[in-house]
Design a protein around this motif. Structure first.
Motif, PDB file in Angstrom:
ATOM      1  N   PHE A 194       0.180  -1.014   0.325  1.00 29.09           N
ATOM      2  CA  PHE A 194       0.477  -0.045   0.256  1.00 29.09           C
ATOM      3  C   PHE A 194       1.030   1.415   0.091  1.00 29.09           C
ATOM      4  CE2 PHE A 194      -3.043  -3.253   1.660  1.00 29.09           C
ATOM      5  CZ  PHE A 194      -4.057  -2.486   0.785  1.00 29.09           C
ATOM      6  N   SER A 195       1.703   1.340   0.691  1.00 33.08           N
ATOM      7  CA  SER A 195       2.778   2.500   0.854  1.00 33.08           C
ATOM      8  C   SER A 195       3.462   2.541  -0.792  1.00 33.08           C
ATOM      9  CB  SER A 195       4.203   1.926   1.461  1.00 33.08           C
ATOM     10  OG  SER A 195       3.409   1.621   2.653  1.00 33.08           O
ATOM     11  N   VAL A 196       3.609   1.918  -1.309  1.00 29.86           N
ATOM     12  CA  VAL A 196       4.207   1.845  -2.512  1.00 29.86           C
ATOM     13  C   VAL A 196       2.274   2.236  -3.835  1.00 29.86           C
ATOM     14  CG1 VAL A 196       4.682   1.289  -4.828  1.00 29.86           C
ATOM     15  CG2 VAL A 196       6.039   0.720  -2.565  1.00 29.86           C
ATOM     16  N   ALA A 197       1.282   1.696  -3.812  1.00 31.24           N
ATOM     17  CA  ALA A 197       1.146   1.681  -4.991  1.00 31.24           C
ATOM     18  C   ALA A 197       0.442   2.641  -4.609  1.00 31.24           C
ATOM     19  CB  ALA A 197      -0.053   0.023  -4.803  1.00 31.24           C
ATOM     20  N   LEU A 198      -0.552   2.966  -3.855  1.00 34.23           N
ATOM     21  CA  LEU A 198      -1.630   4.320  -2.823  1.00 34.23           C
ATOM     22  C   LEU A 198      -1.328   5.647  -3.459  1.00 34.23           C
ATOM     23  CD1 LEU A 198      -3.293   2.335  -1.516  1.00 34.23           C
ATOM     24  CD2 LEU A 198      -3.349   3.916  -0.054  1.00 34.23           C
ATOM     25  N   PRO A 199      -0.286   5.938  -3.562  1.00 37.63           N
ATOM     26  CA  PRO A 199       0.887   7.097  -4.148  1.00 37.63           C
ATOM     27  C   PRO A 199       1.054   7.089  -5.612  1.00 37.63           C
ATOM     28  CG  PRO A 199       2.035   6.321  -2.315  1.00 37.63           C
ATOM     29  CD  PRO A 199       1.627   5.426  -2.413  1.00 37.63           C
ATOM     30  N   SER A 200       0.964   5.934  -5.772  1.00 46.28           N
ATOM     31  CA  SER A 200       1.546   5.843  -6.878  1.00 46.28           C
ATOM     32  C   SER A 200       0.195   6.195  -8.421  1.00 46.28           C
ATOM     33  CB  SER A 200       1.684   4.149  -7.455  1.00 46.28           C
ATOM     34  OG  SER A 200       3.458   4.393  -6.647  1.00 46.28           O
ATOM     35  N   ILE A 201      -0.527   5.366  -7.589  1.00 44.55           N
ATOM     36  CA  ILE A 201      -2.122   5.455  -8.300  1.00 44.55           C
ATOM     37  C   ILE A 201      -2.303   6.997  -8.379  1.00 44.55           C
ATOM     38  CG2 ILE A 201      -4.577   4.859  -8.298  1.00 44.55           C
ATOM     39  CD1 ILE A 201      -3.567   1.835  -7.166  1.00 44.55           C
ATOM     40  N   ILE A 202      -2.641   7.637  -6.801  1.00 46.42           N
ATOM     41  CA  ILE A 202      -2.730   8.730  -6.931  1.00 46.42           C
ATOM     42  C   ILE A 202      -2.464   9.490  -7.859  1.00 46.42           C
ATOM     43  CG2 ILE A 202      -3.156  10.737  -5.100  1.00 46.42           C
ATOM     44  CD1 ILE A 202      -4.494   9.023  -3.469  1.00 46.42           C
ATOM     45  N   GLN A 203      -0.707   9.476  -7.948  1.00 42.87           N
ATOM     46  CA  GLN A 203      -0.100  10.185  -8.758  1.00 42.87           C
ATOM     47  C   GLN A 203      -0.256  10.347 -10.031  1.00 42.87           C
ATOM     48  OE1 GLN A 203       3.773   9.370  -8.394  1.00 42.87           O
ATOM     49  NE2 GLN A 203       4.763  10.739  -9.651  1.00 42.87           N
ATOM     50  N   GLY A 204      -0.779   8.986 -10.507  1.00 39.21           N
ATOM     51  CA  GLY A 204      -1.670   8.281 -11.869  1.00 39.21           C
ATOM     52  C   GLY A 204      -2.166   9.137 -11.725  1.00 39.21           C
ATOM     53  N   PHE A 205      -3.459   9.096 -11.446  1.00 42.37           N
ATOM     54  CA  PHE A 205      -4.862   9.948 -11.442  1.00 42.37           C
ATOM     55  C   PHE A 205      -4.543  11.205 -11.722  1.00 42.37           C
ATOM     56  CE2 PHE A 205      -7.971   7.193  -8.564  1.00 42.37           C
ATOM     57  CZ  PHE A 205      -8.081   6.594  -9.784  1.00 42.37           C
ATOM     58  N   ASN A 206      -3.510  11.961 -11.491  1.00 34.58           N
ATOM     59  CA  ASN A 206      -3.186  13.162 -11.337  1.00 34.58           C
ATOM     60  C   ASN A 206      -2.361  13.405 -12.627  1.00 34.58           C
ATOM     61  OD1 ASN A 206      -2.627  16.515  -9.769  1.00 34.58           O
ATOM     62  ND2 ASN A 206      -1.099  15.544 -10.180  1.00 34.58           N
ATOM     63  N   MET A 207      -1.502  12.979 -13.322  1.00 31.77           N
ATOM     64  CA  MET A 207      -0.578  12.978 -14.089  1.00 31.77           C
ATOM     65  C   MET A 207      -1.663  13.191 -15.265  1.00 31.77           C
ATOM     66  SD  MET A 207       2.280  11.108 -13.905  1.00 31.77           S
ATOM     67  CE  MET A 207       3.093  10.890 -15.362  1.00 31.77           C
ATOM     68  N   ILE A 208      -3.086  12.221 -15.527  1.00 33.66           N
ATOM     69  CA  ILE A 208      -3.430  12.416 -16.612  1.00 33.66           C
ATOM     70  C   ILE A 208      -4.588  13.459 -16.862  1.00 33.66           C
ATOM     71  CG2 ILE A 208      -5.883  10.877 -17.267  1.00 33.66           C
ATOM     72  CD1 ILE A 208      -4.177   7.845 -16.637  1.00 33.66           C
ATOM     73  N   PHE A 209      -5.702  13.186 -15.428  1.00 40.28           N
ATOM     74  CA  PHE A 209      -6.134  14.443 -15.172  1.00 40.28           C
ATOM     75  C   PHE A 209      -5.743  15.725 -15.744  1.00 40.28           C
ATOM     76  CE2 PHE A 209      -8.896  11.862 -13.055  1.00 40.28           C
ATOM     77  CZ  PHE A 209     -10.509  11.909 -13.361  1.00 40.28           C
ATOM     78  N   ALA A 210      -4.186  16.328 -15.163  1.00 37.53           N
ATOM     79  CA  ALA A 210      -3.601  17.510 -15.363  1.00 37.53           C
ATOM     80  C   ALA A 210      -3.201  16.785 -16.486  1.00 37.53           C
ATOM     81  CB  ALA A 210      -2.476  17.190 -14.893  1.00 37.53           C
ATOM     82  N   THR A 211      -3.312  16.156 -17.484  1.00 42.36           N
ATOM     83  CA  THR A 211      -2.244  16.842 -19.115  1.00 42.36           C
ATOM     84  C   THR A 211      -3.677  16.259 -19.997  1.00 42.36           C
ATOM     85  OG1 THR A 211      -0.929  14.713 -18.505  1.00 42.36           O
ATOM     86  CG2 THR A 211      -1.216  14.863 -20.821  1.00 42.36           C
ATOM     87  N   LEU A 212      -4.702  15.647 -19.593  1.00 40.79           N
ATOM     88  CA  LEU A 212      -5.626  15.931 -20.746  1.00 40.79           C
ATOM     89  C   LEU A 212      -6.925  16.997 -20.337  1.00 40.79           C
ATOM     90  CD1 LEU A 212      -7.327  12.649 -20.317  1.00 40.79           C
ATOM     91  CD2 LEU A 212      -6.527  13.763 -22.063  1.00 40.79           C
ATOM     92  N   PHE A 213      -6.611  17.606 -18.659  1.00 41.14           N
ATOM     93  CA  PHE A 213      -7.456  19.056 -18.349  1.00 41.14           C
ATOM     94  C   PHE A 213      -7.166  20.408 -18.022  1.00 41.14           C
ATOM     95  CE2 PHE A 213      -9.935  14.524 -18.368  1.00 41.14           C
ATOM     96  CZ  PHE A 213     -11.099  15.141 -18.907  1.00 41.14           C
ATOM     97  N   GLY A 214      -5.487  19.817 -17.878  1.00 40.74           N
ATOM     98  CA  GLY A 214      -5.122  21.001 -17.055  1.00 40.74           C
ATOM     99  C   GLY A 214      -4.977  22.172 -17.643  1.00 40.74           C
TER     100      GLY A 214
END
Length: 214
Positions: A194-214
């Protein structure tokens, strides 16, 4: 009272709402995909519904509030009703965790677009809990340990001979899982994931939304 809970009293309302939504959609997704592949077992037992009462397990729900670990009522699935049991089995097992991933992504998206819009603090707290707990459920349920969905996926992917051997030792696997999940071993086994997966997934969400809509 708060010392007996896995969450603070301030967080508790958001946890309860999130778990009701997450558990209900998770089990409904299992039932729906099974139904689409020809298995009416869950439908006939009233589980093809978005009514939380049909999906929540009282003990499992209470435990997750107290110990941070719990469960919903598993959806019954009869693999013999599938024309392609392996493919259908994998997709049925994946459906639950993916529903949690989708809820987390939607909640994150709402937060992303709502920045600076003056959302009420309680709604921001709820959406953050939706993101966090649904990611936890997504990752947790994909662990290849019985009785989790990840184990069922592995069962359907391995050769039939291996599947038979896995079934023979499944009862011990469940015991091992419980020991890992509710003892201090958790911090050395599941917690690092969880220490690796949770922040990685949240960072992935941020990158996707920032790239598509930022």
């Amino acid at each position: 009272m708060e010392s007996f809970l896995a969450f603070s009293l301030k967080e508790l309302p958001f946890v309860v709402i999130t778990l009701i939504v997450a558990f209900t959609l998770h089990e409904f997704a299992h039932a729906y995909v099974a139904y689409k592949f020809g298995d009416n077992t869950a439908k006939d037992q009233g589980r093809l519904t978005l009514n939380p009462v049909q999906h929540l397990d009282p003990i499992g729900t209470i435990l997750i509030l107290i110990a941070g670990f719990g469960w919903a009522r598993p959806v019954p699935v009869n693999r013999r009703n599938f024309q392609n049991p392996r493919l259908a089995g994998v997709l049925v097992s994946l459906a639950g965790p993916l529903s949690n991933f989708l809820v987390a992504a939607i909640a994150y998206g709402v937060l992303f677009f709502a920045v600076g819009s003056g959302l009420p603090p309680f709604l921001i707290d709820l959406l953050n809990m939706m993101v966090w707990l649904n990611i936890v459920l997504f990752v947790f349920n994909l662990l290849p340990l019985p009785p989790l969905d990840g184990y069922r996926i592995v069962e359907d992917l391995v050769p039939a001979r291996t599947r038979i051997k896995m079934t023979q030792y499944e009862q011990y696997g469940t015991l091992i899982f419980l020991i890992i999940a509710i003892t201090p071993l958790y911090q050395y086994t599941i917690q690092p994931i969880f220490s690796v997966a949770l922040p990685s997934i949240i960072q992935g969400f941020n990158m996707i939304f920032a790239t598509l809509f930022g």
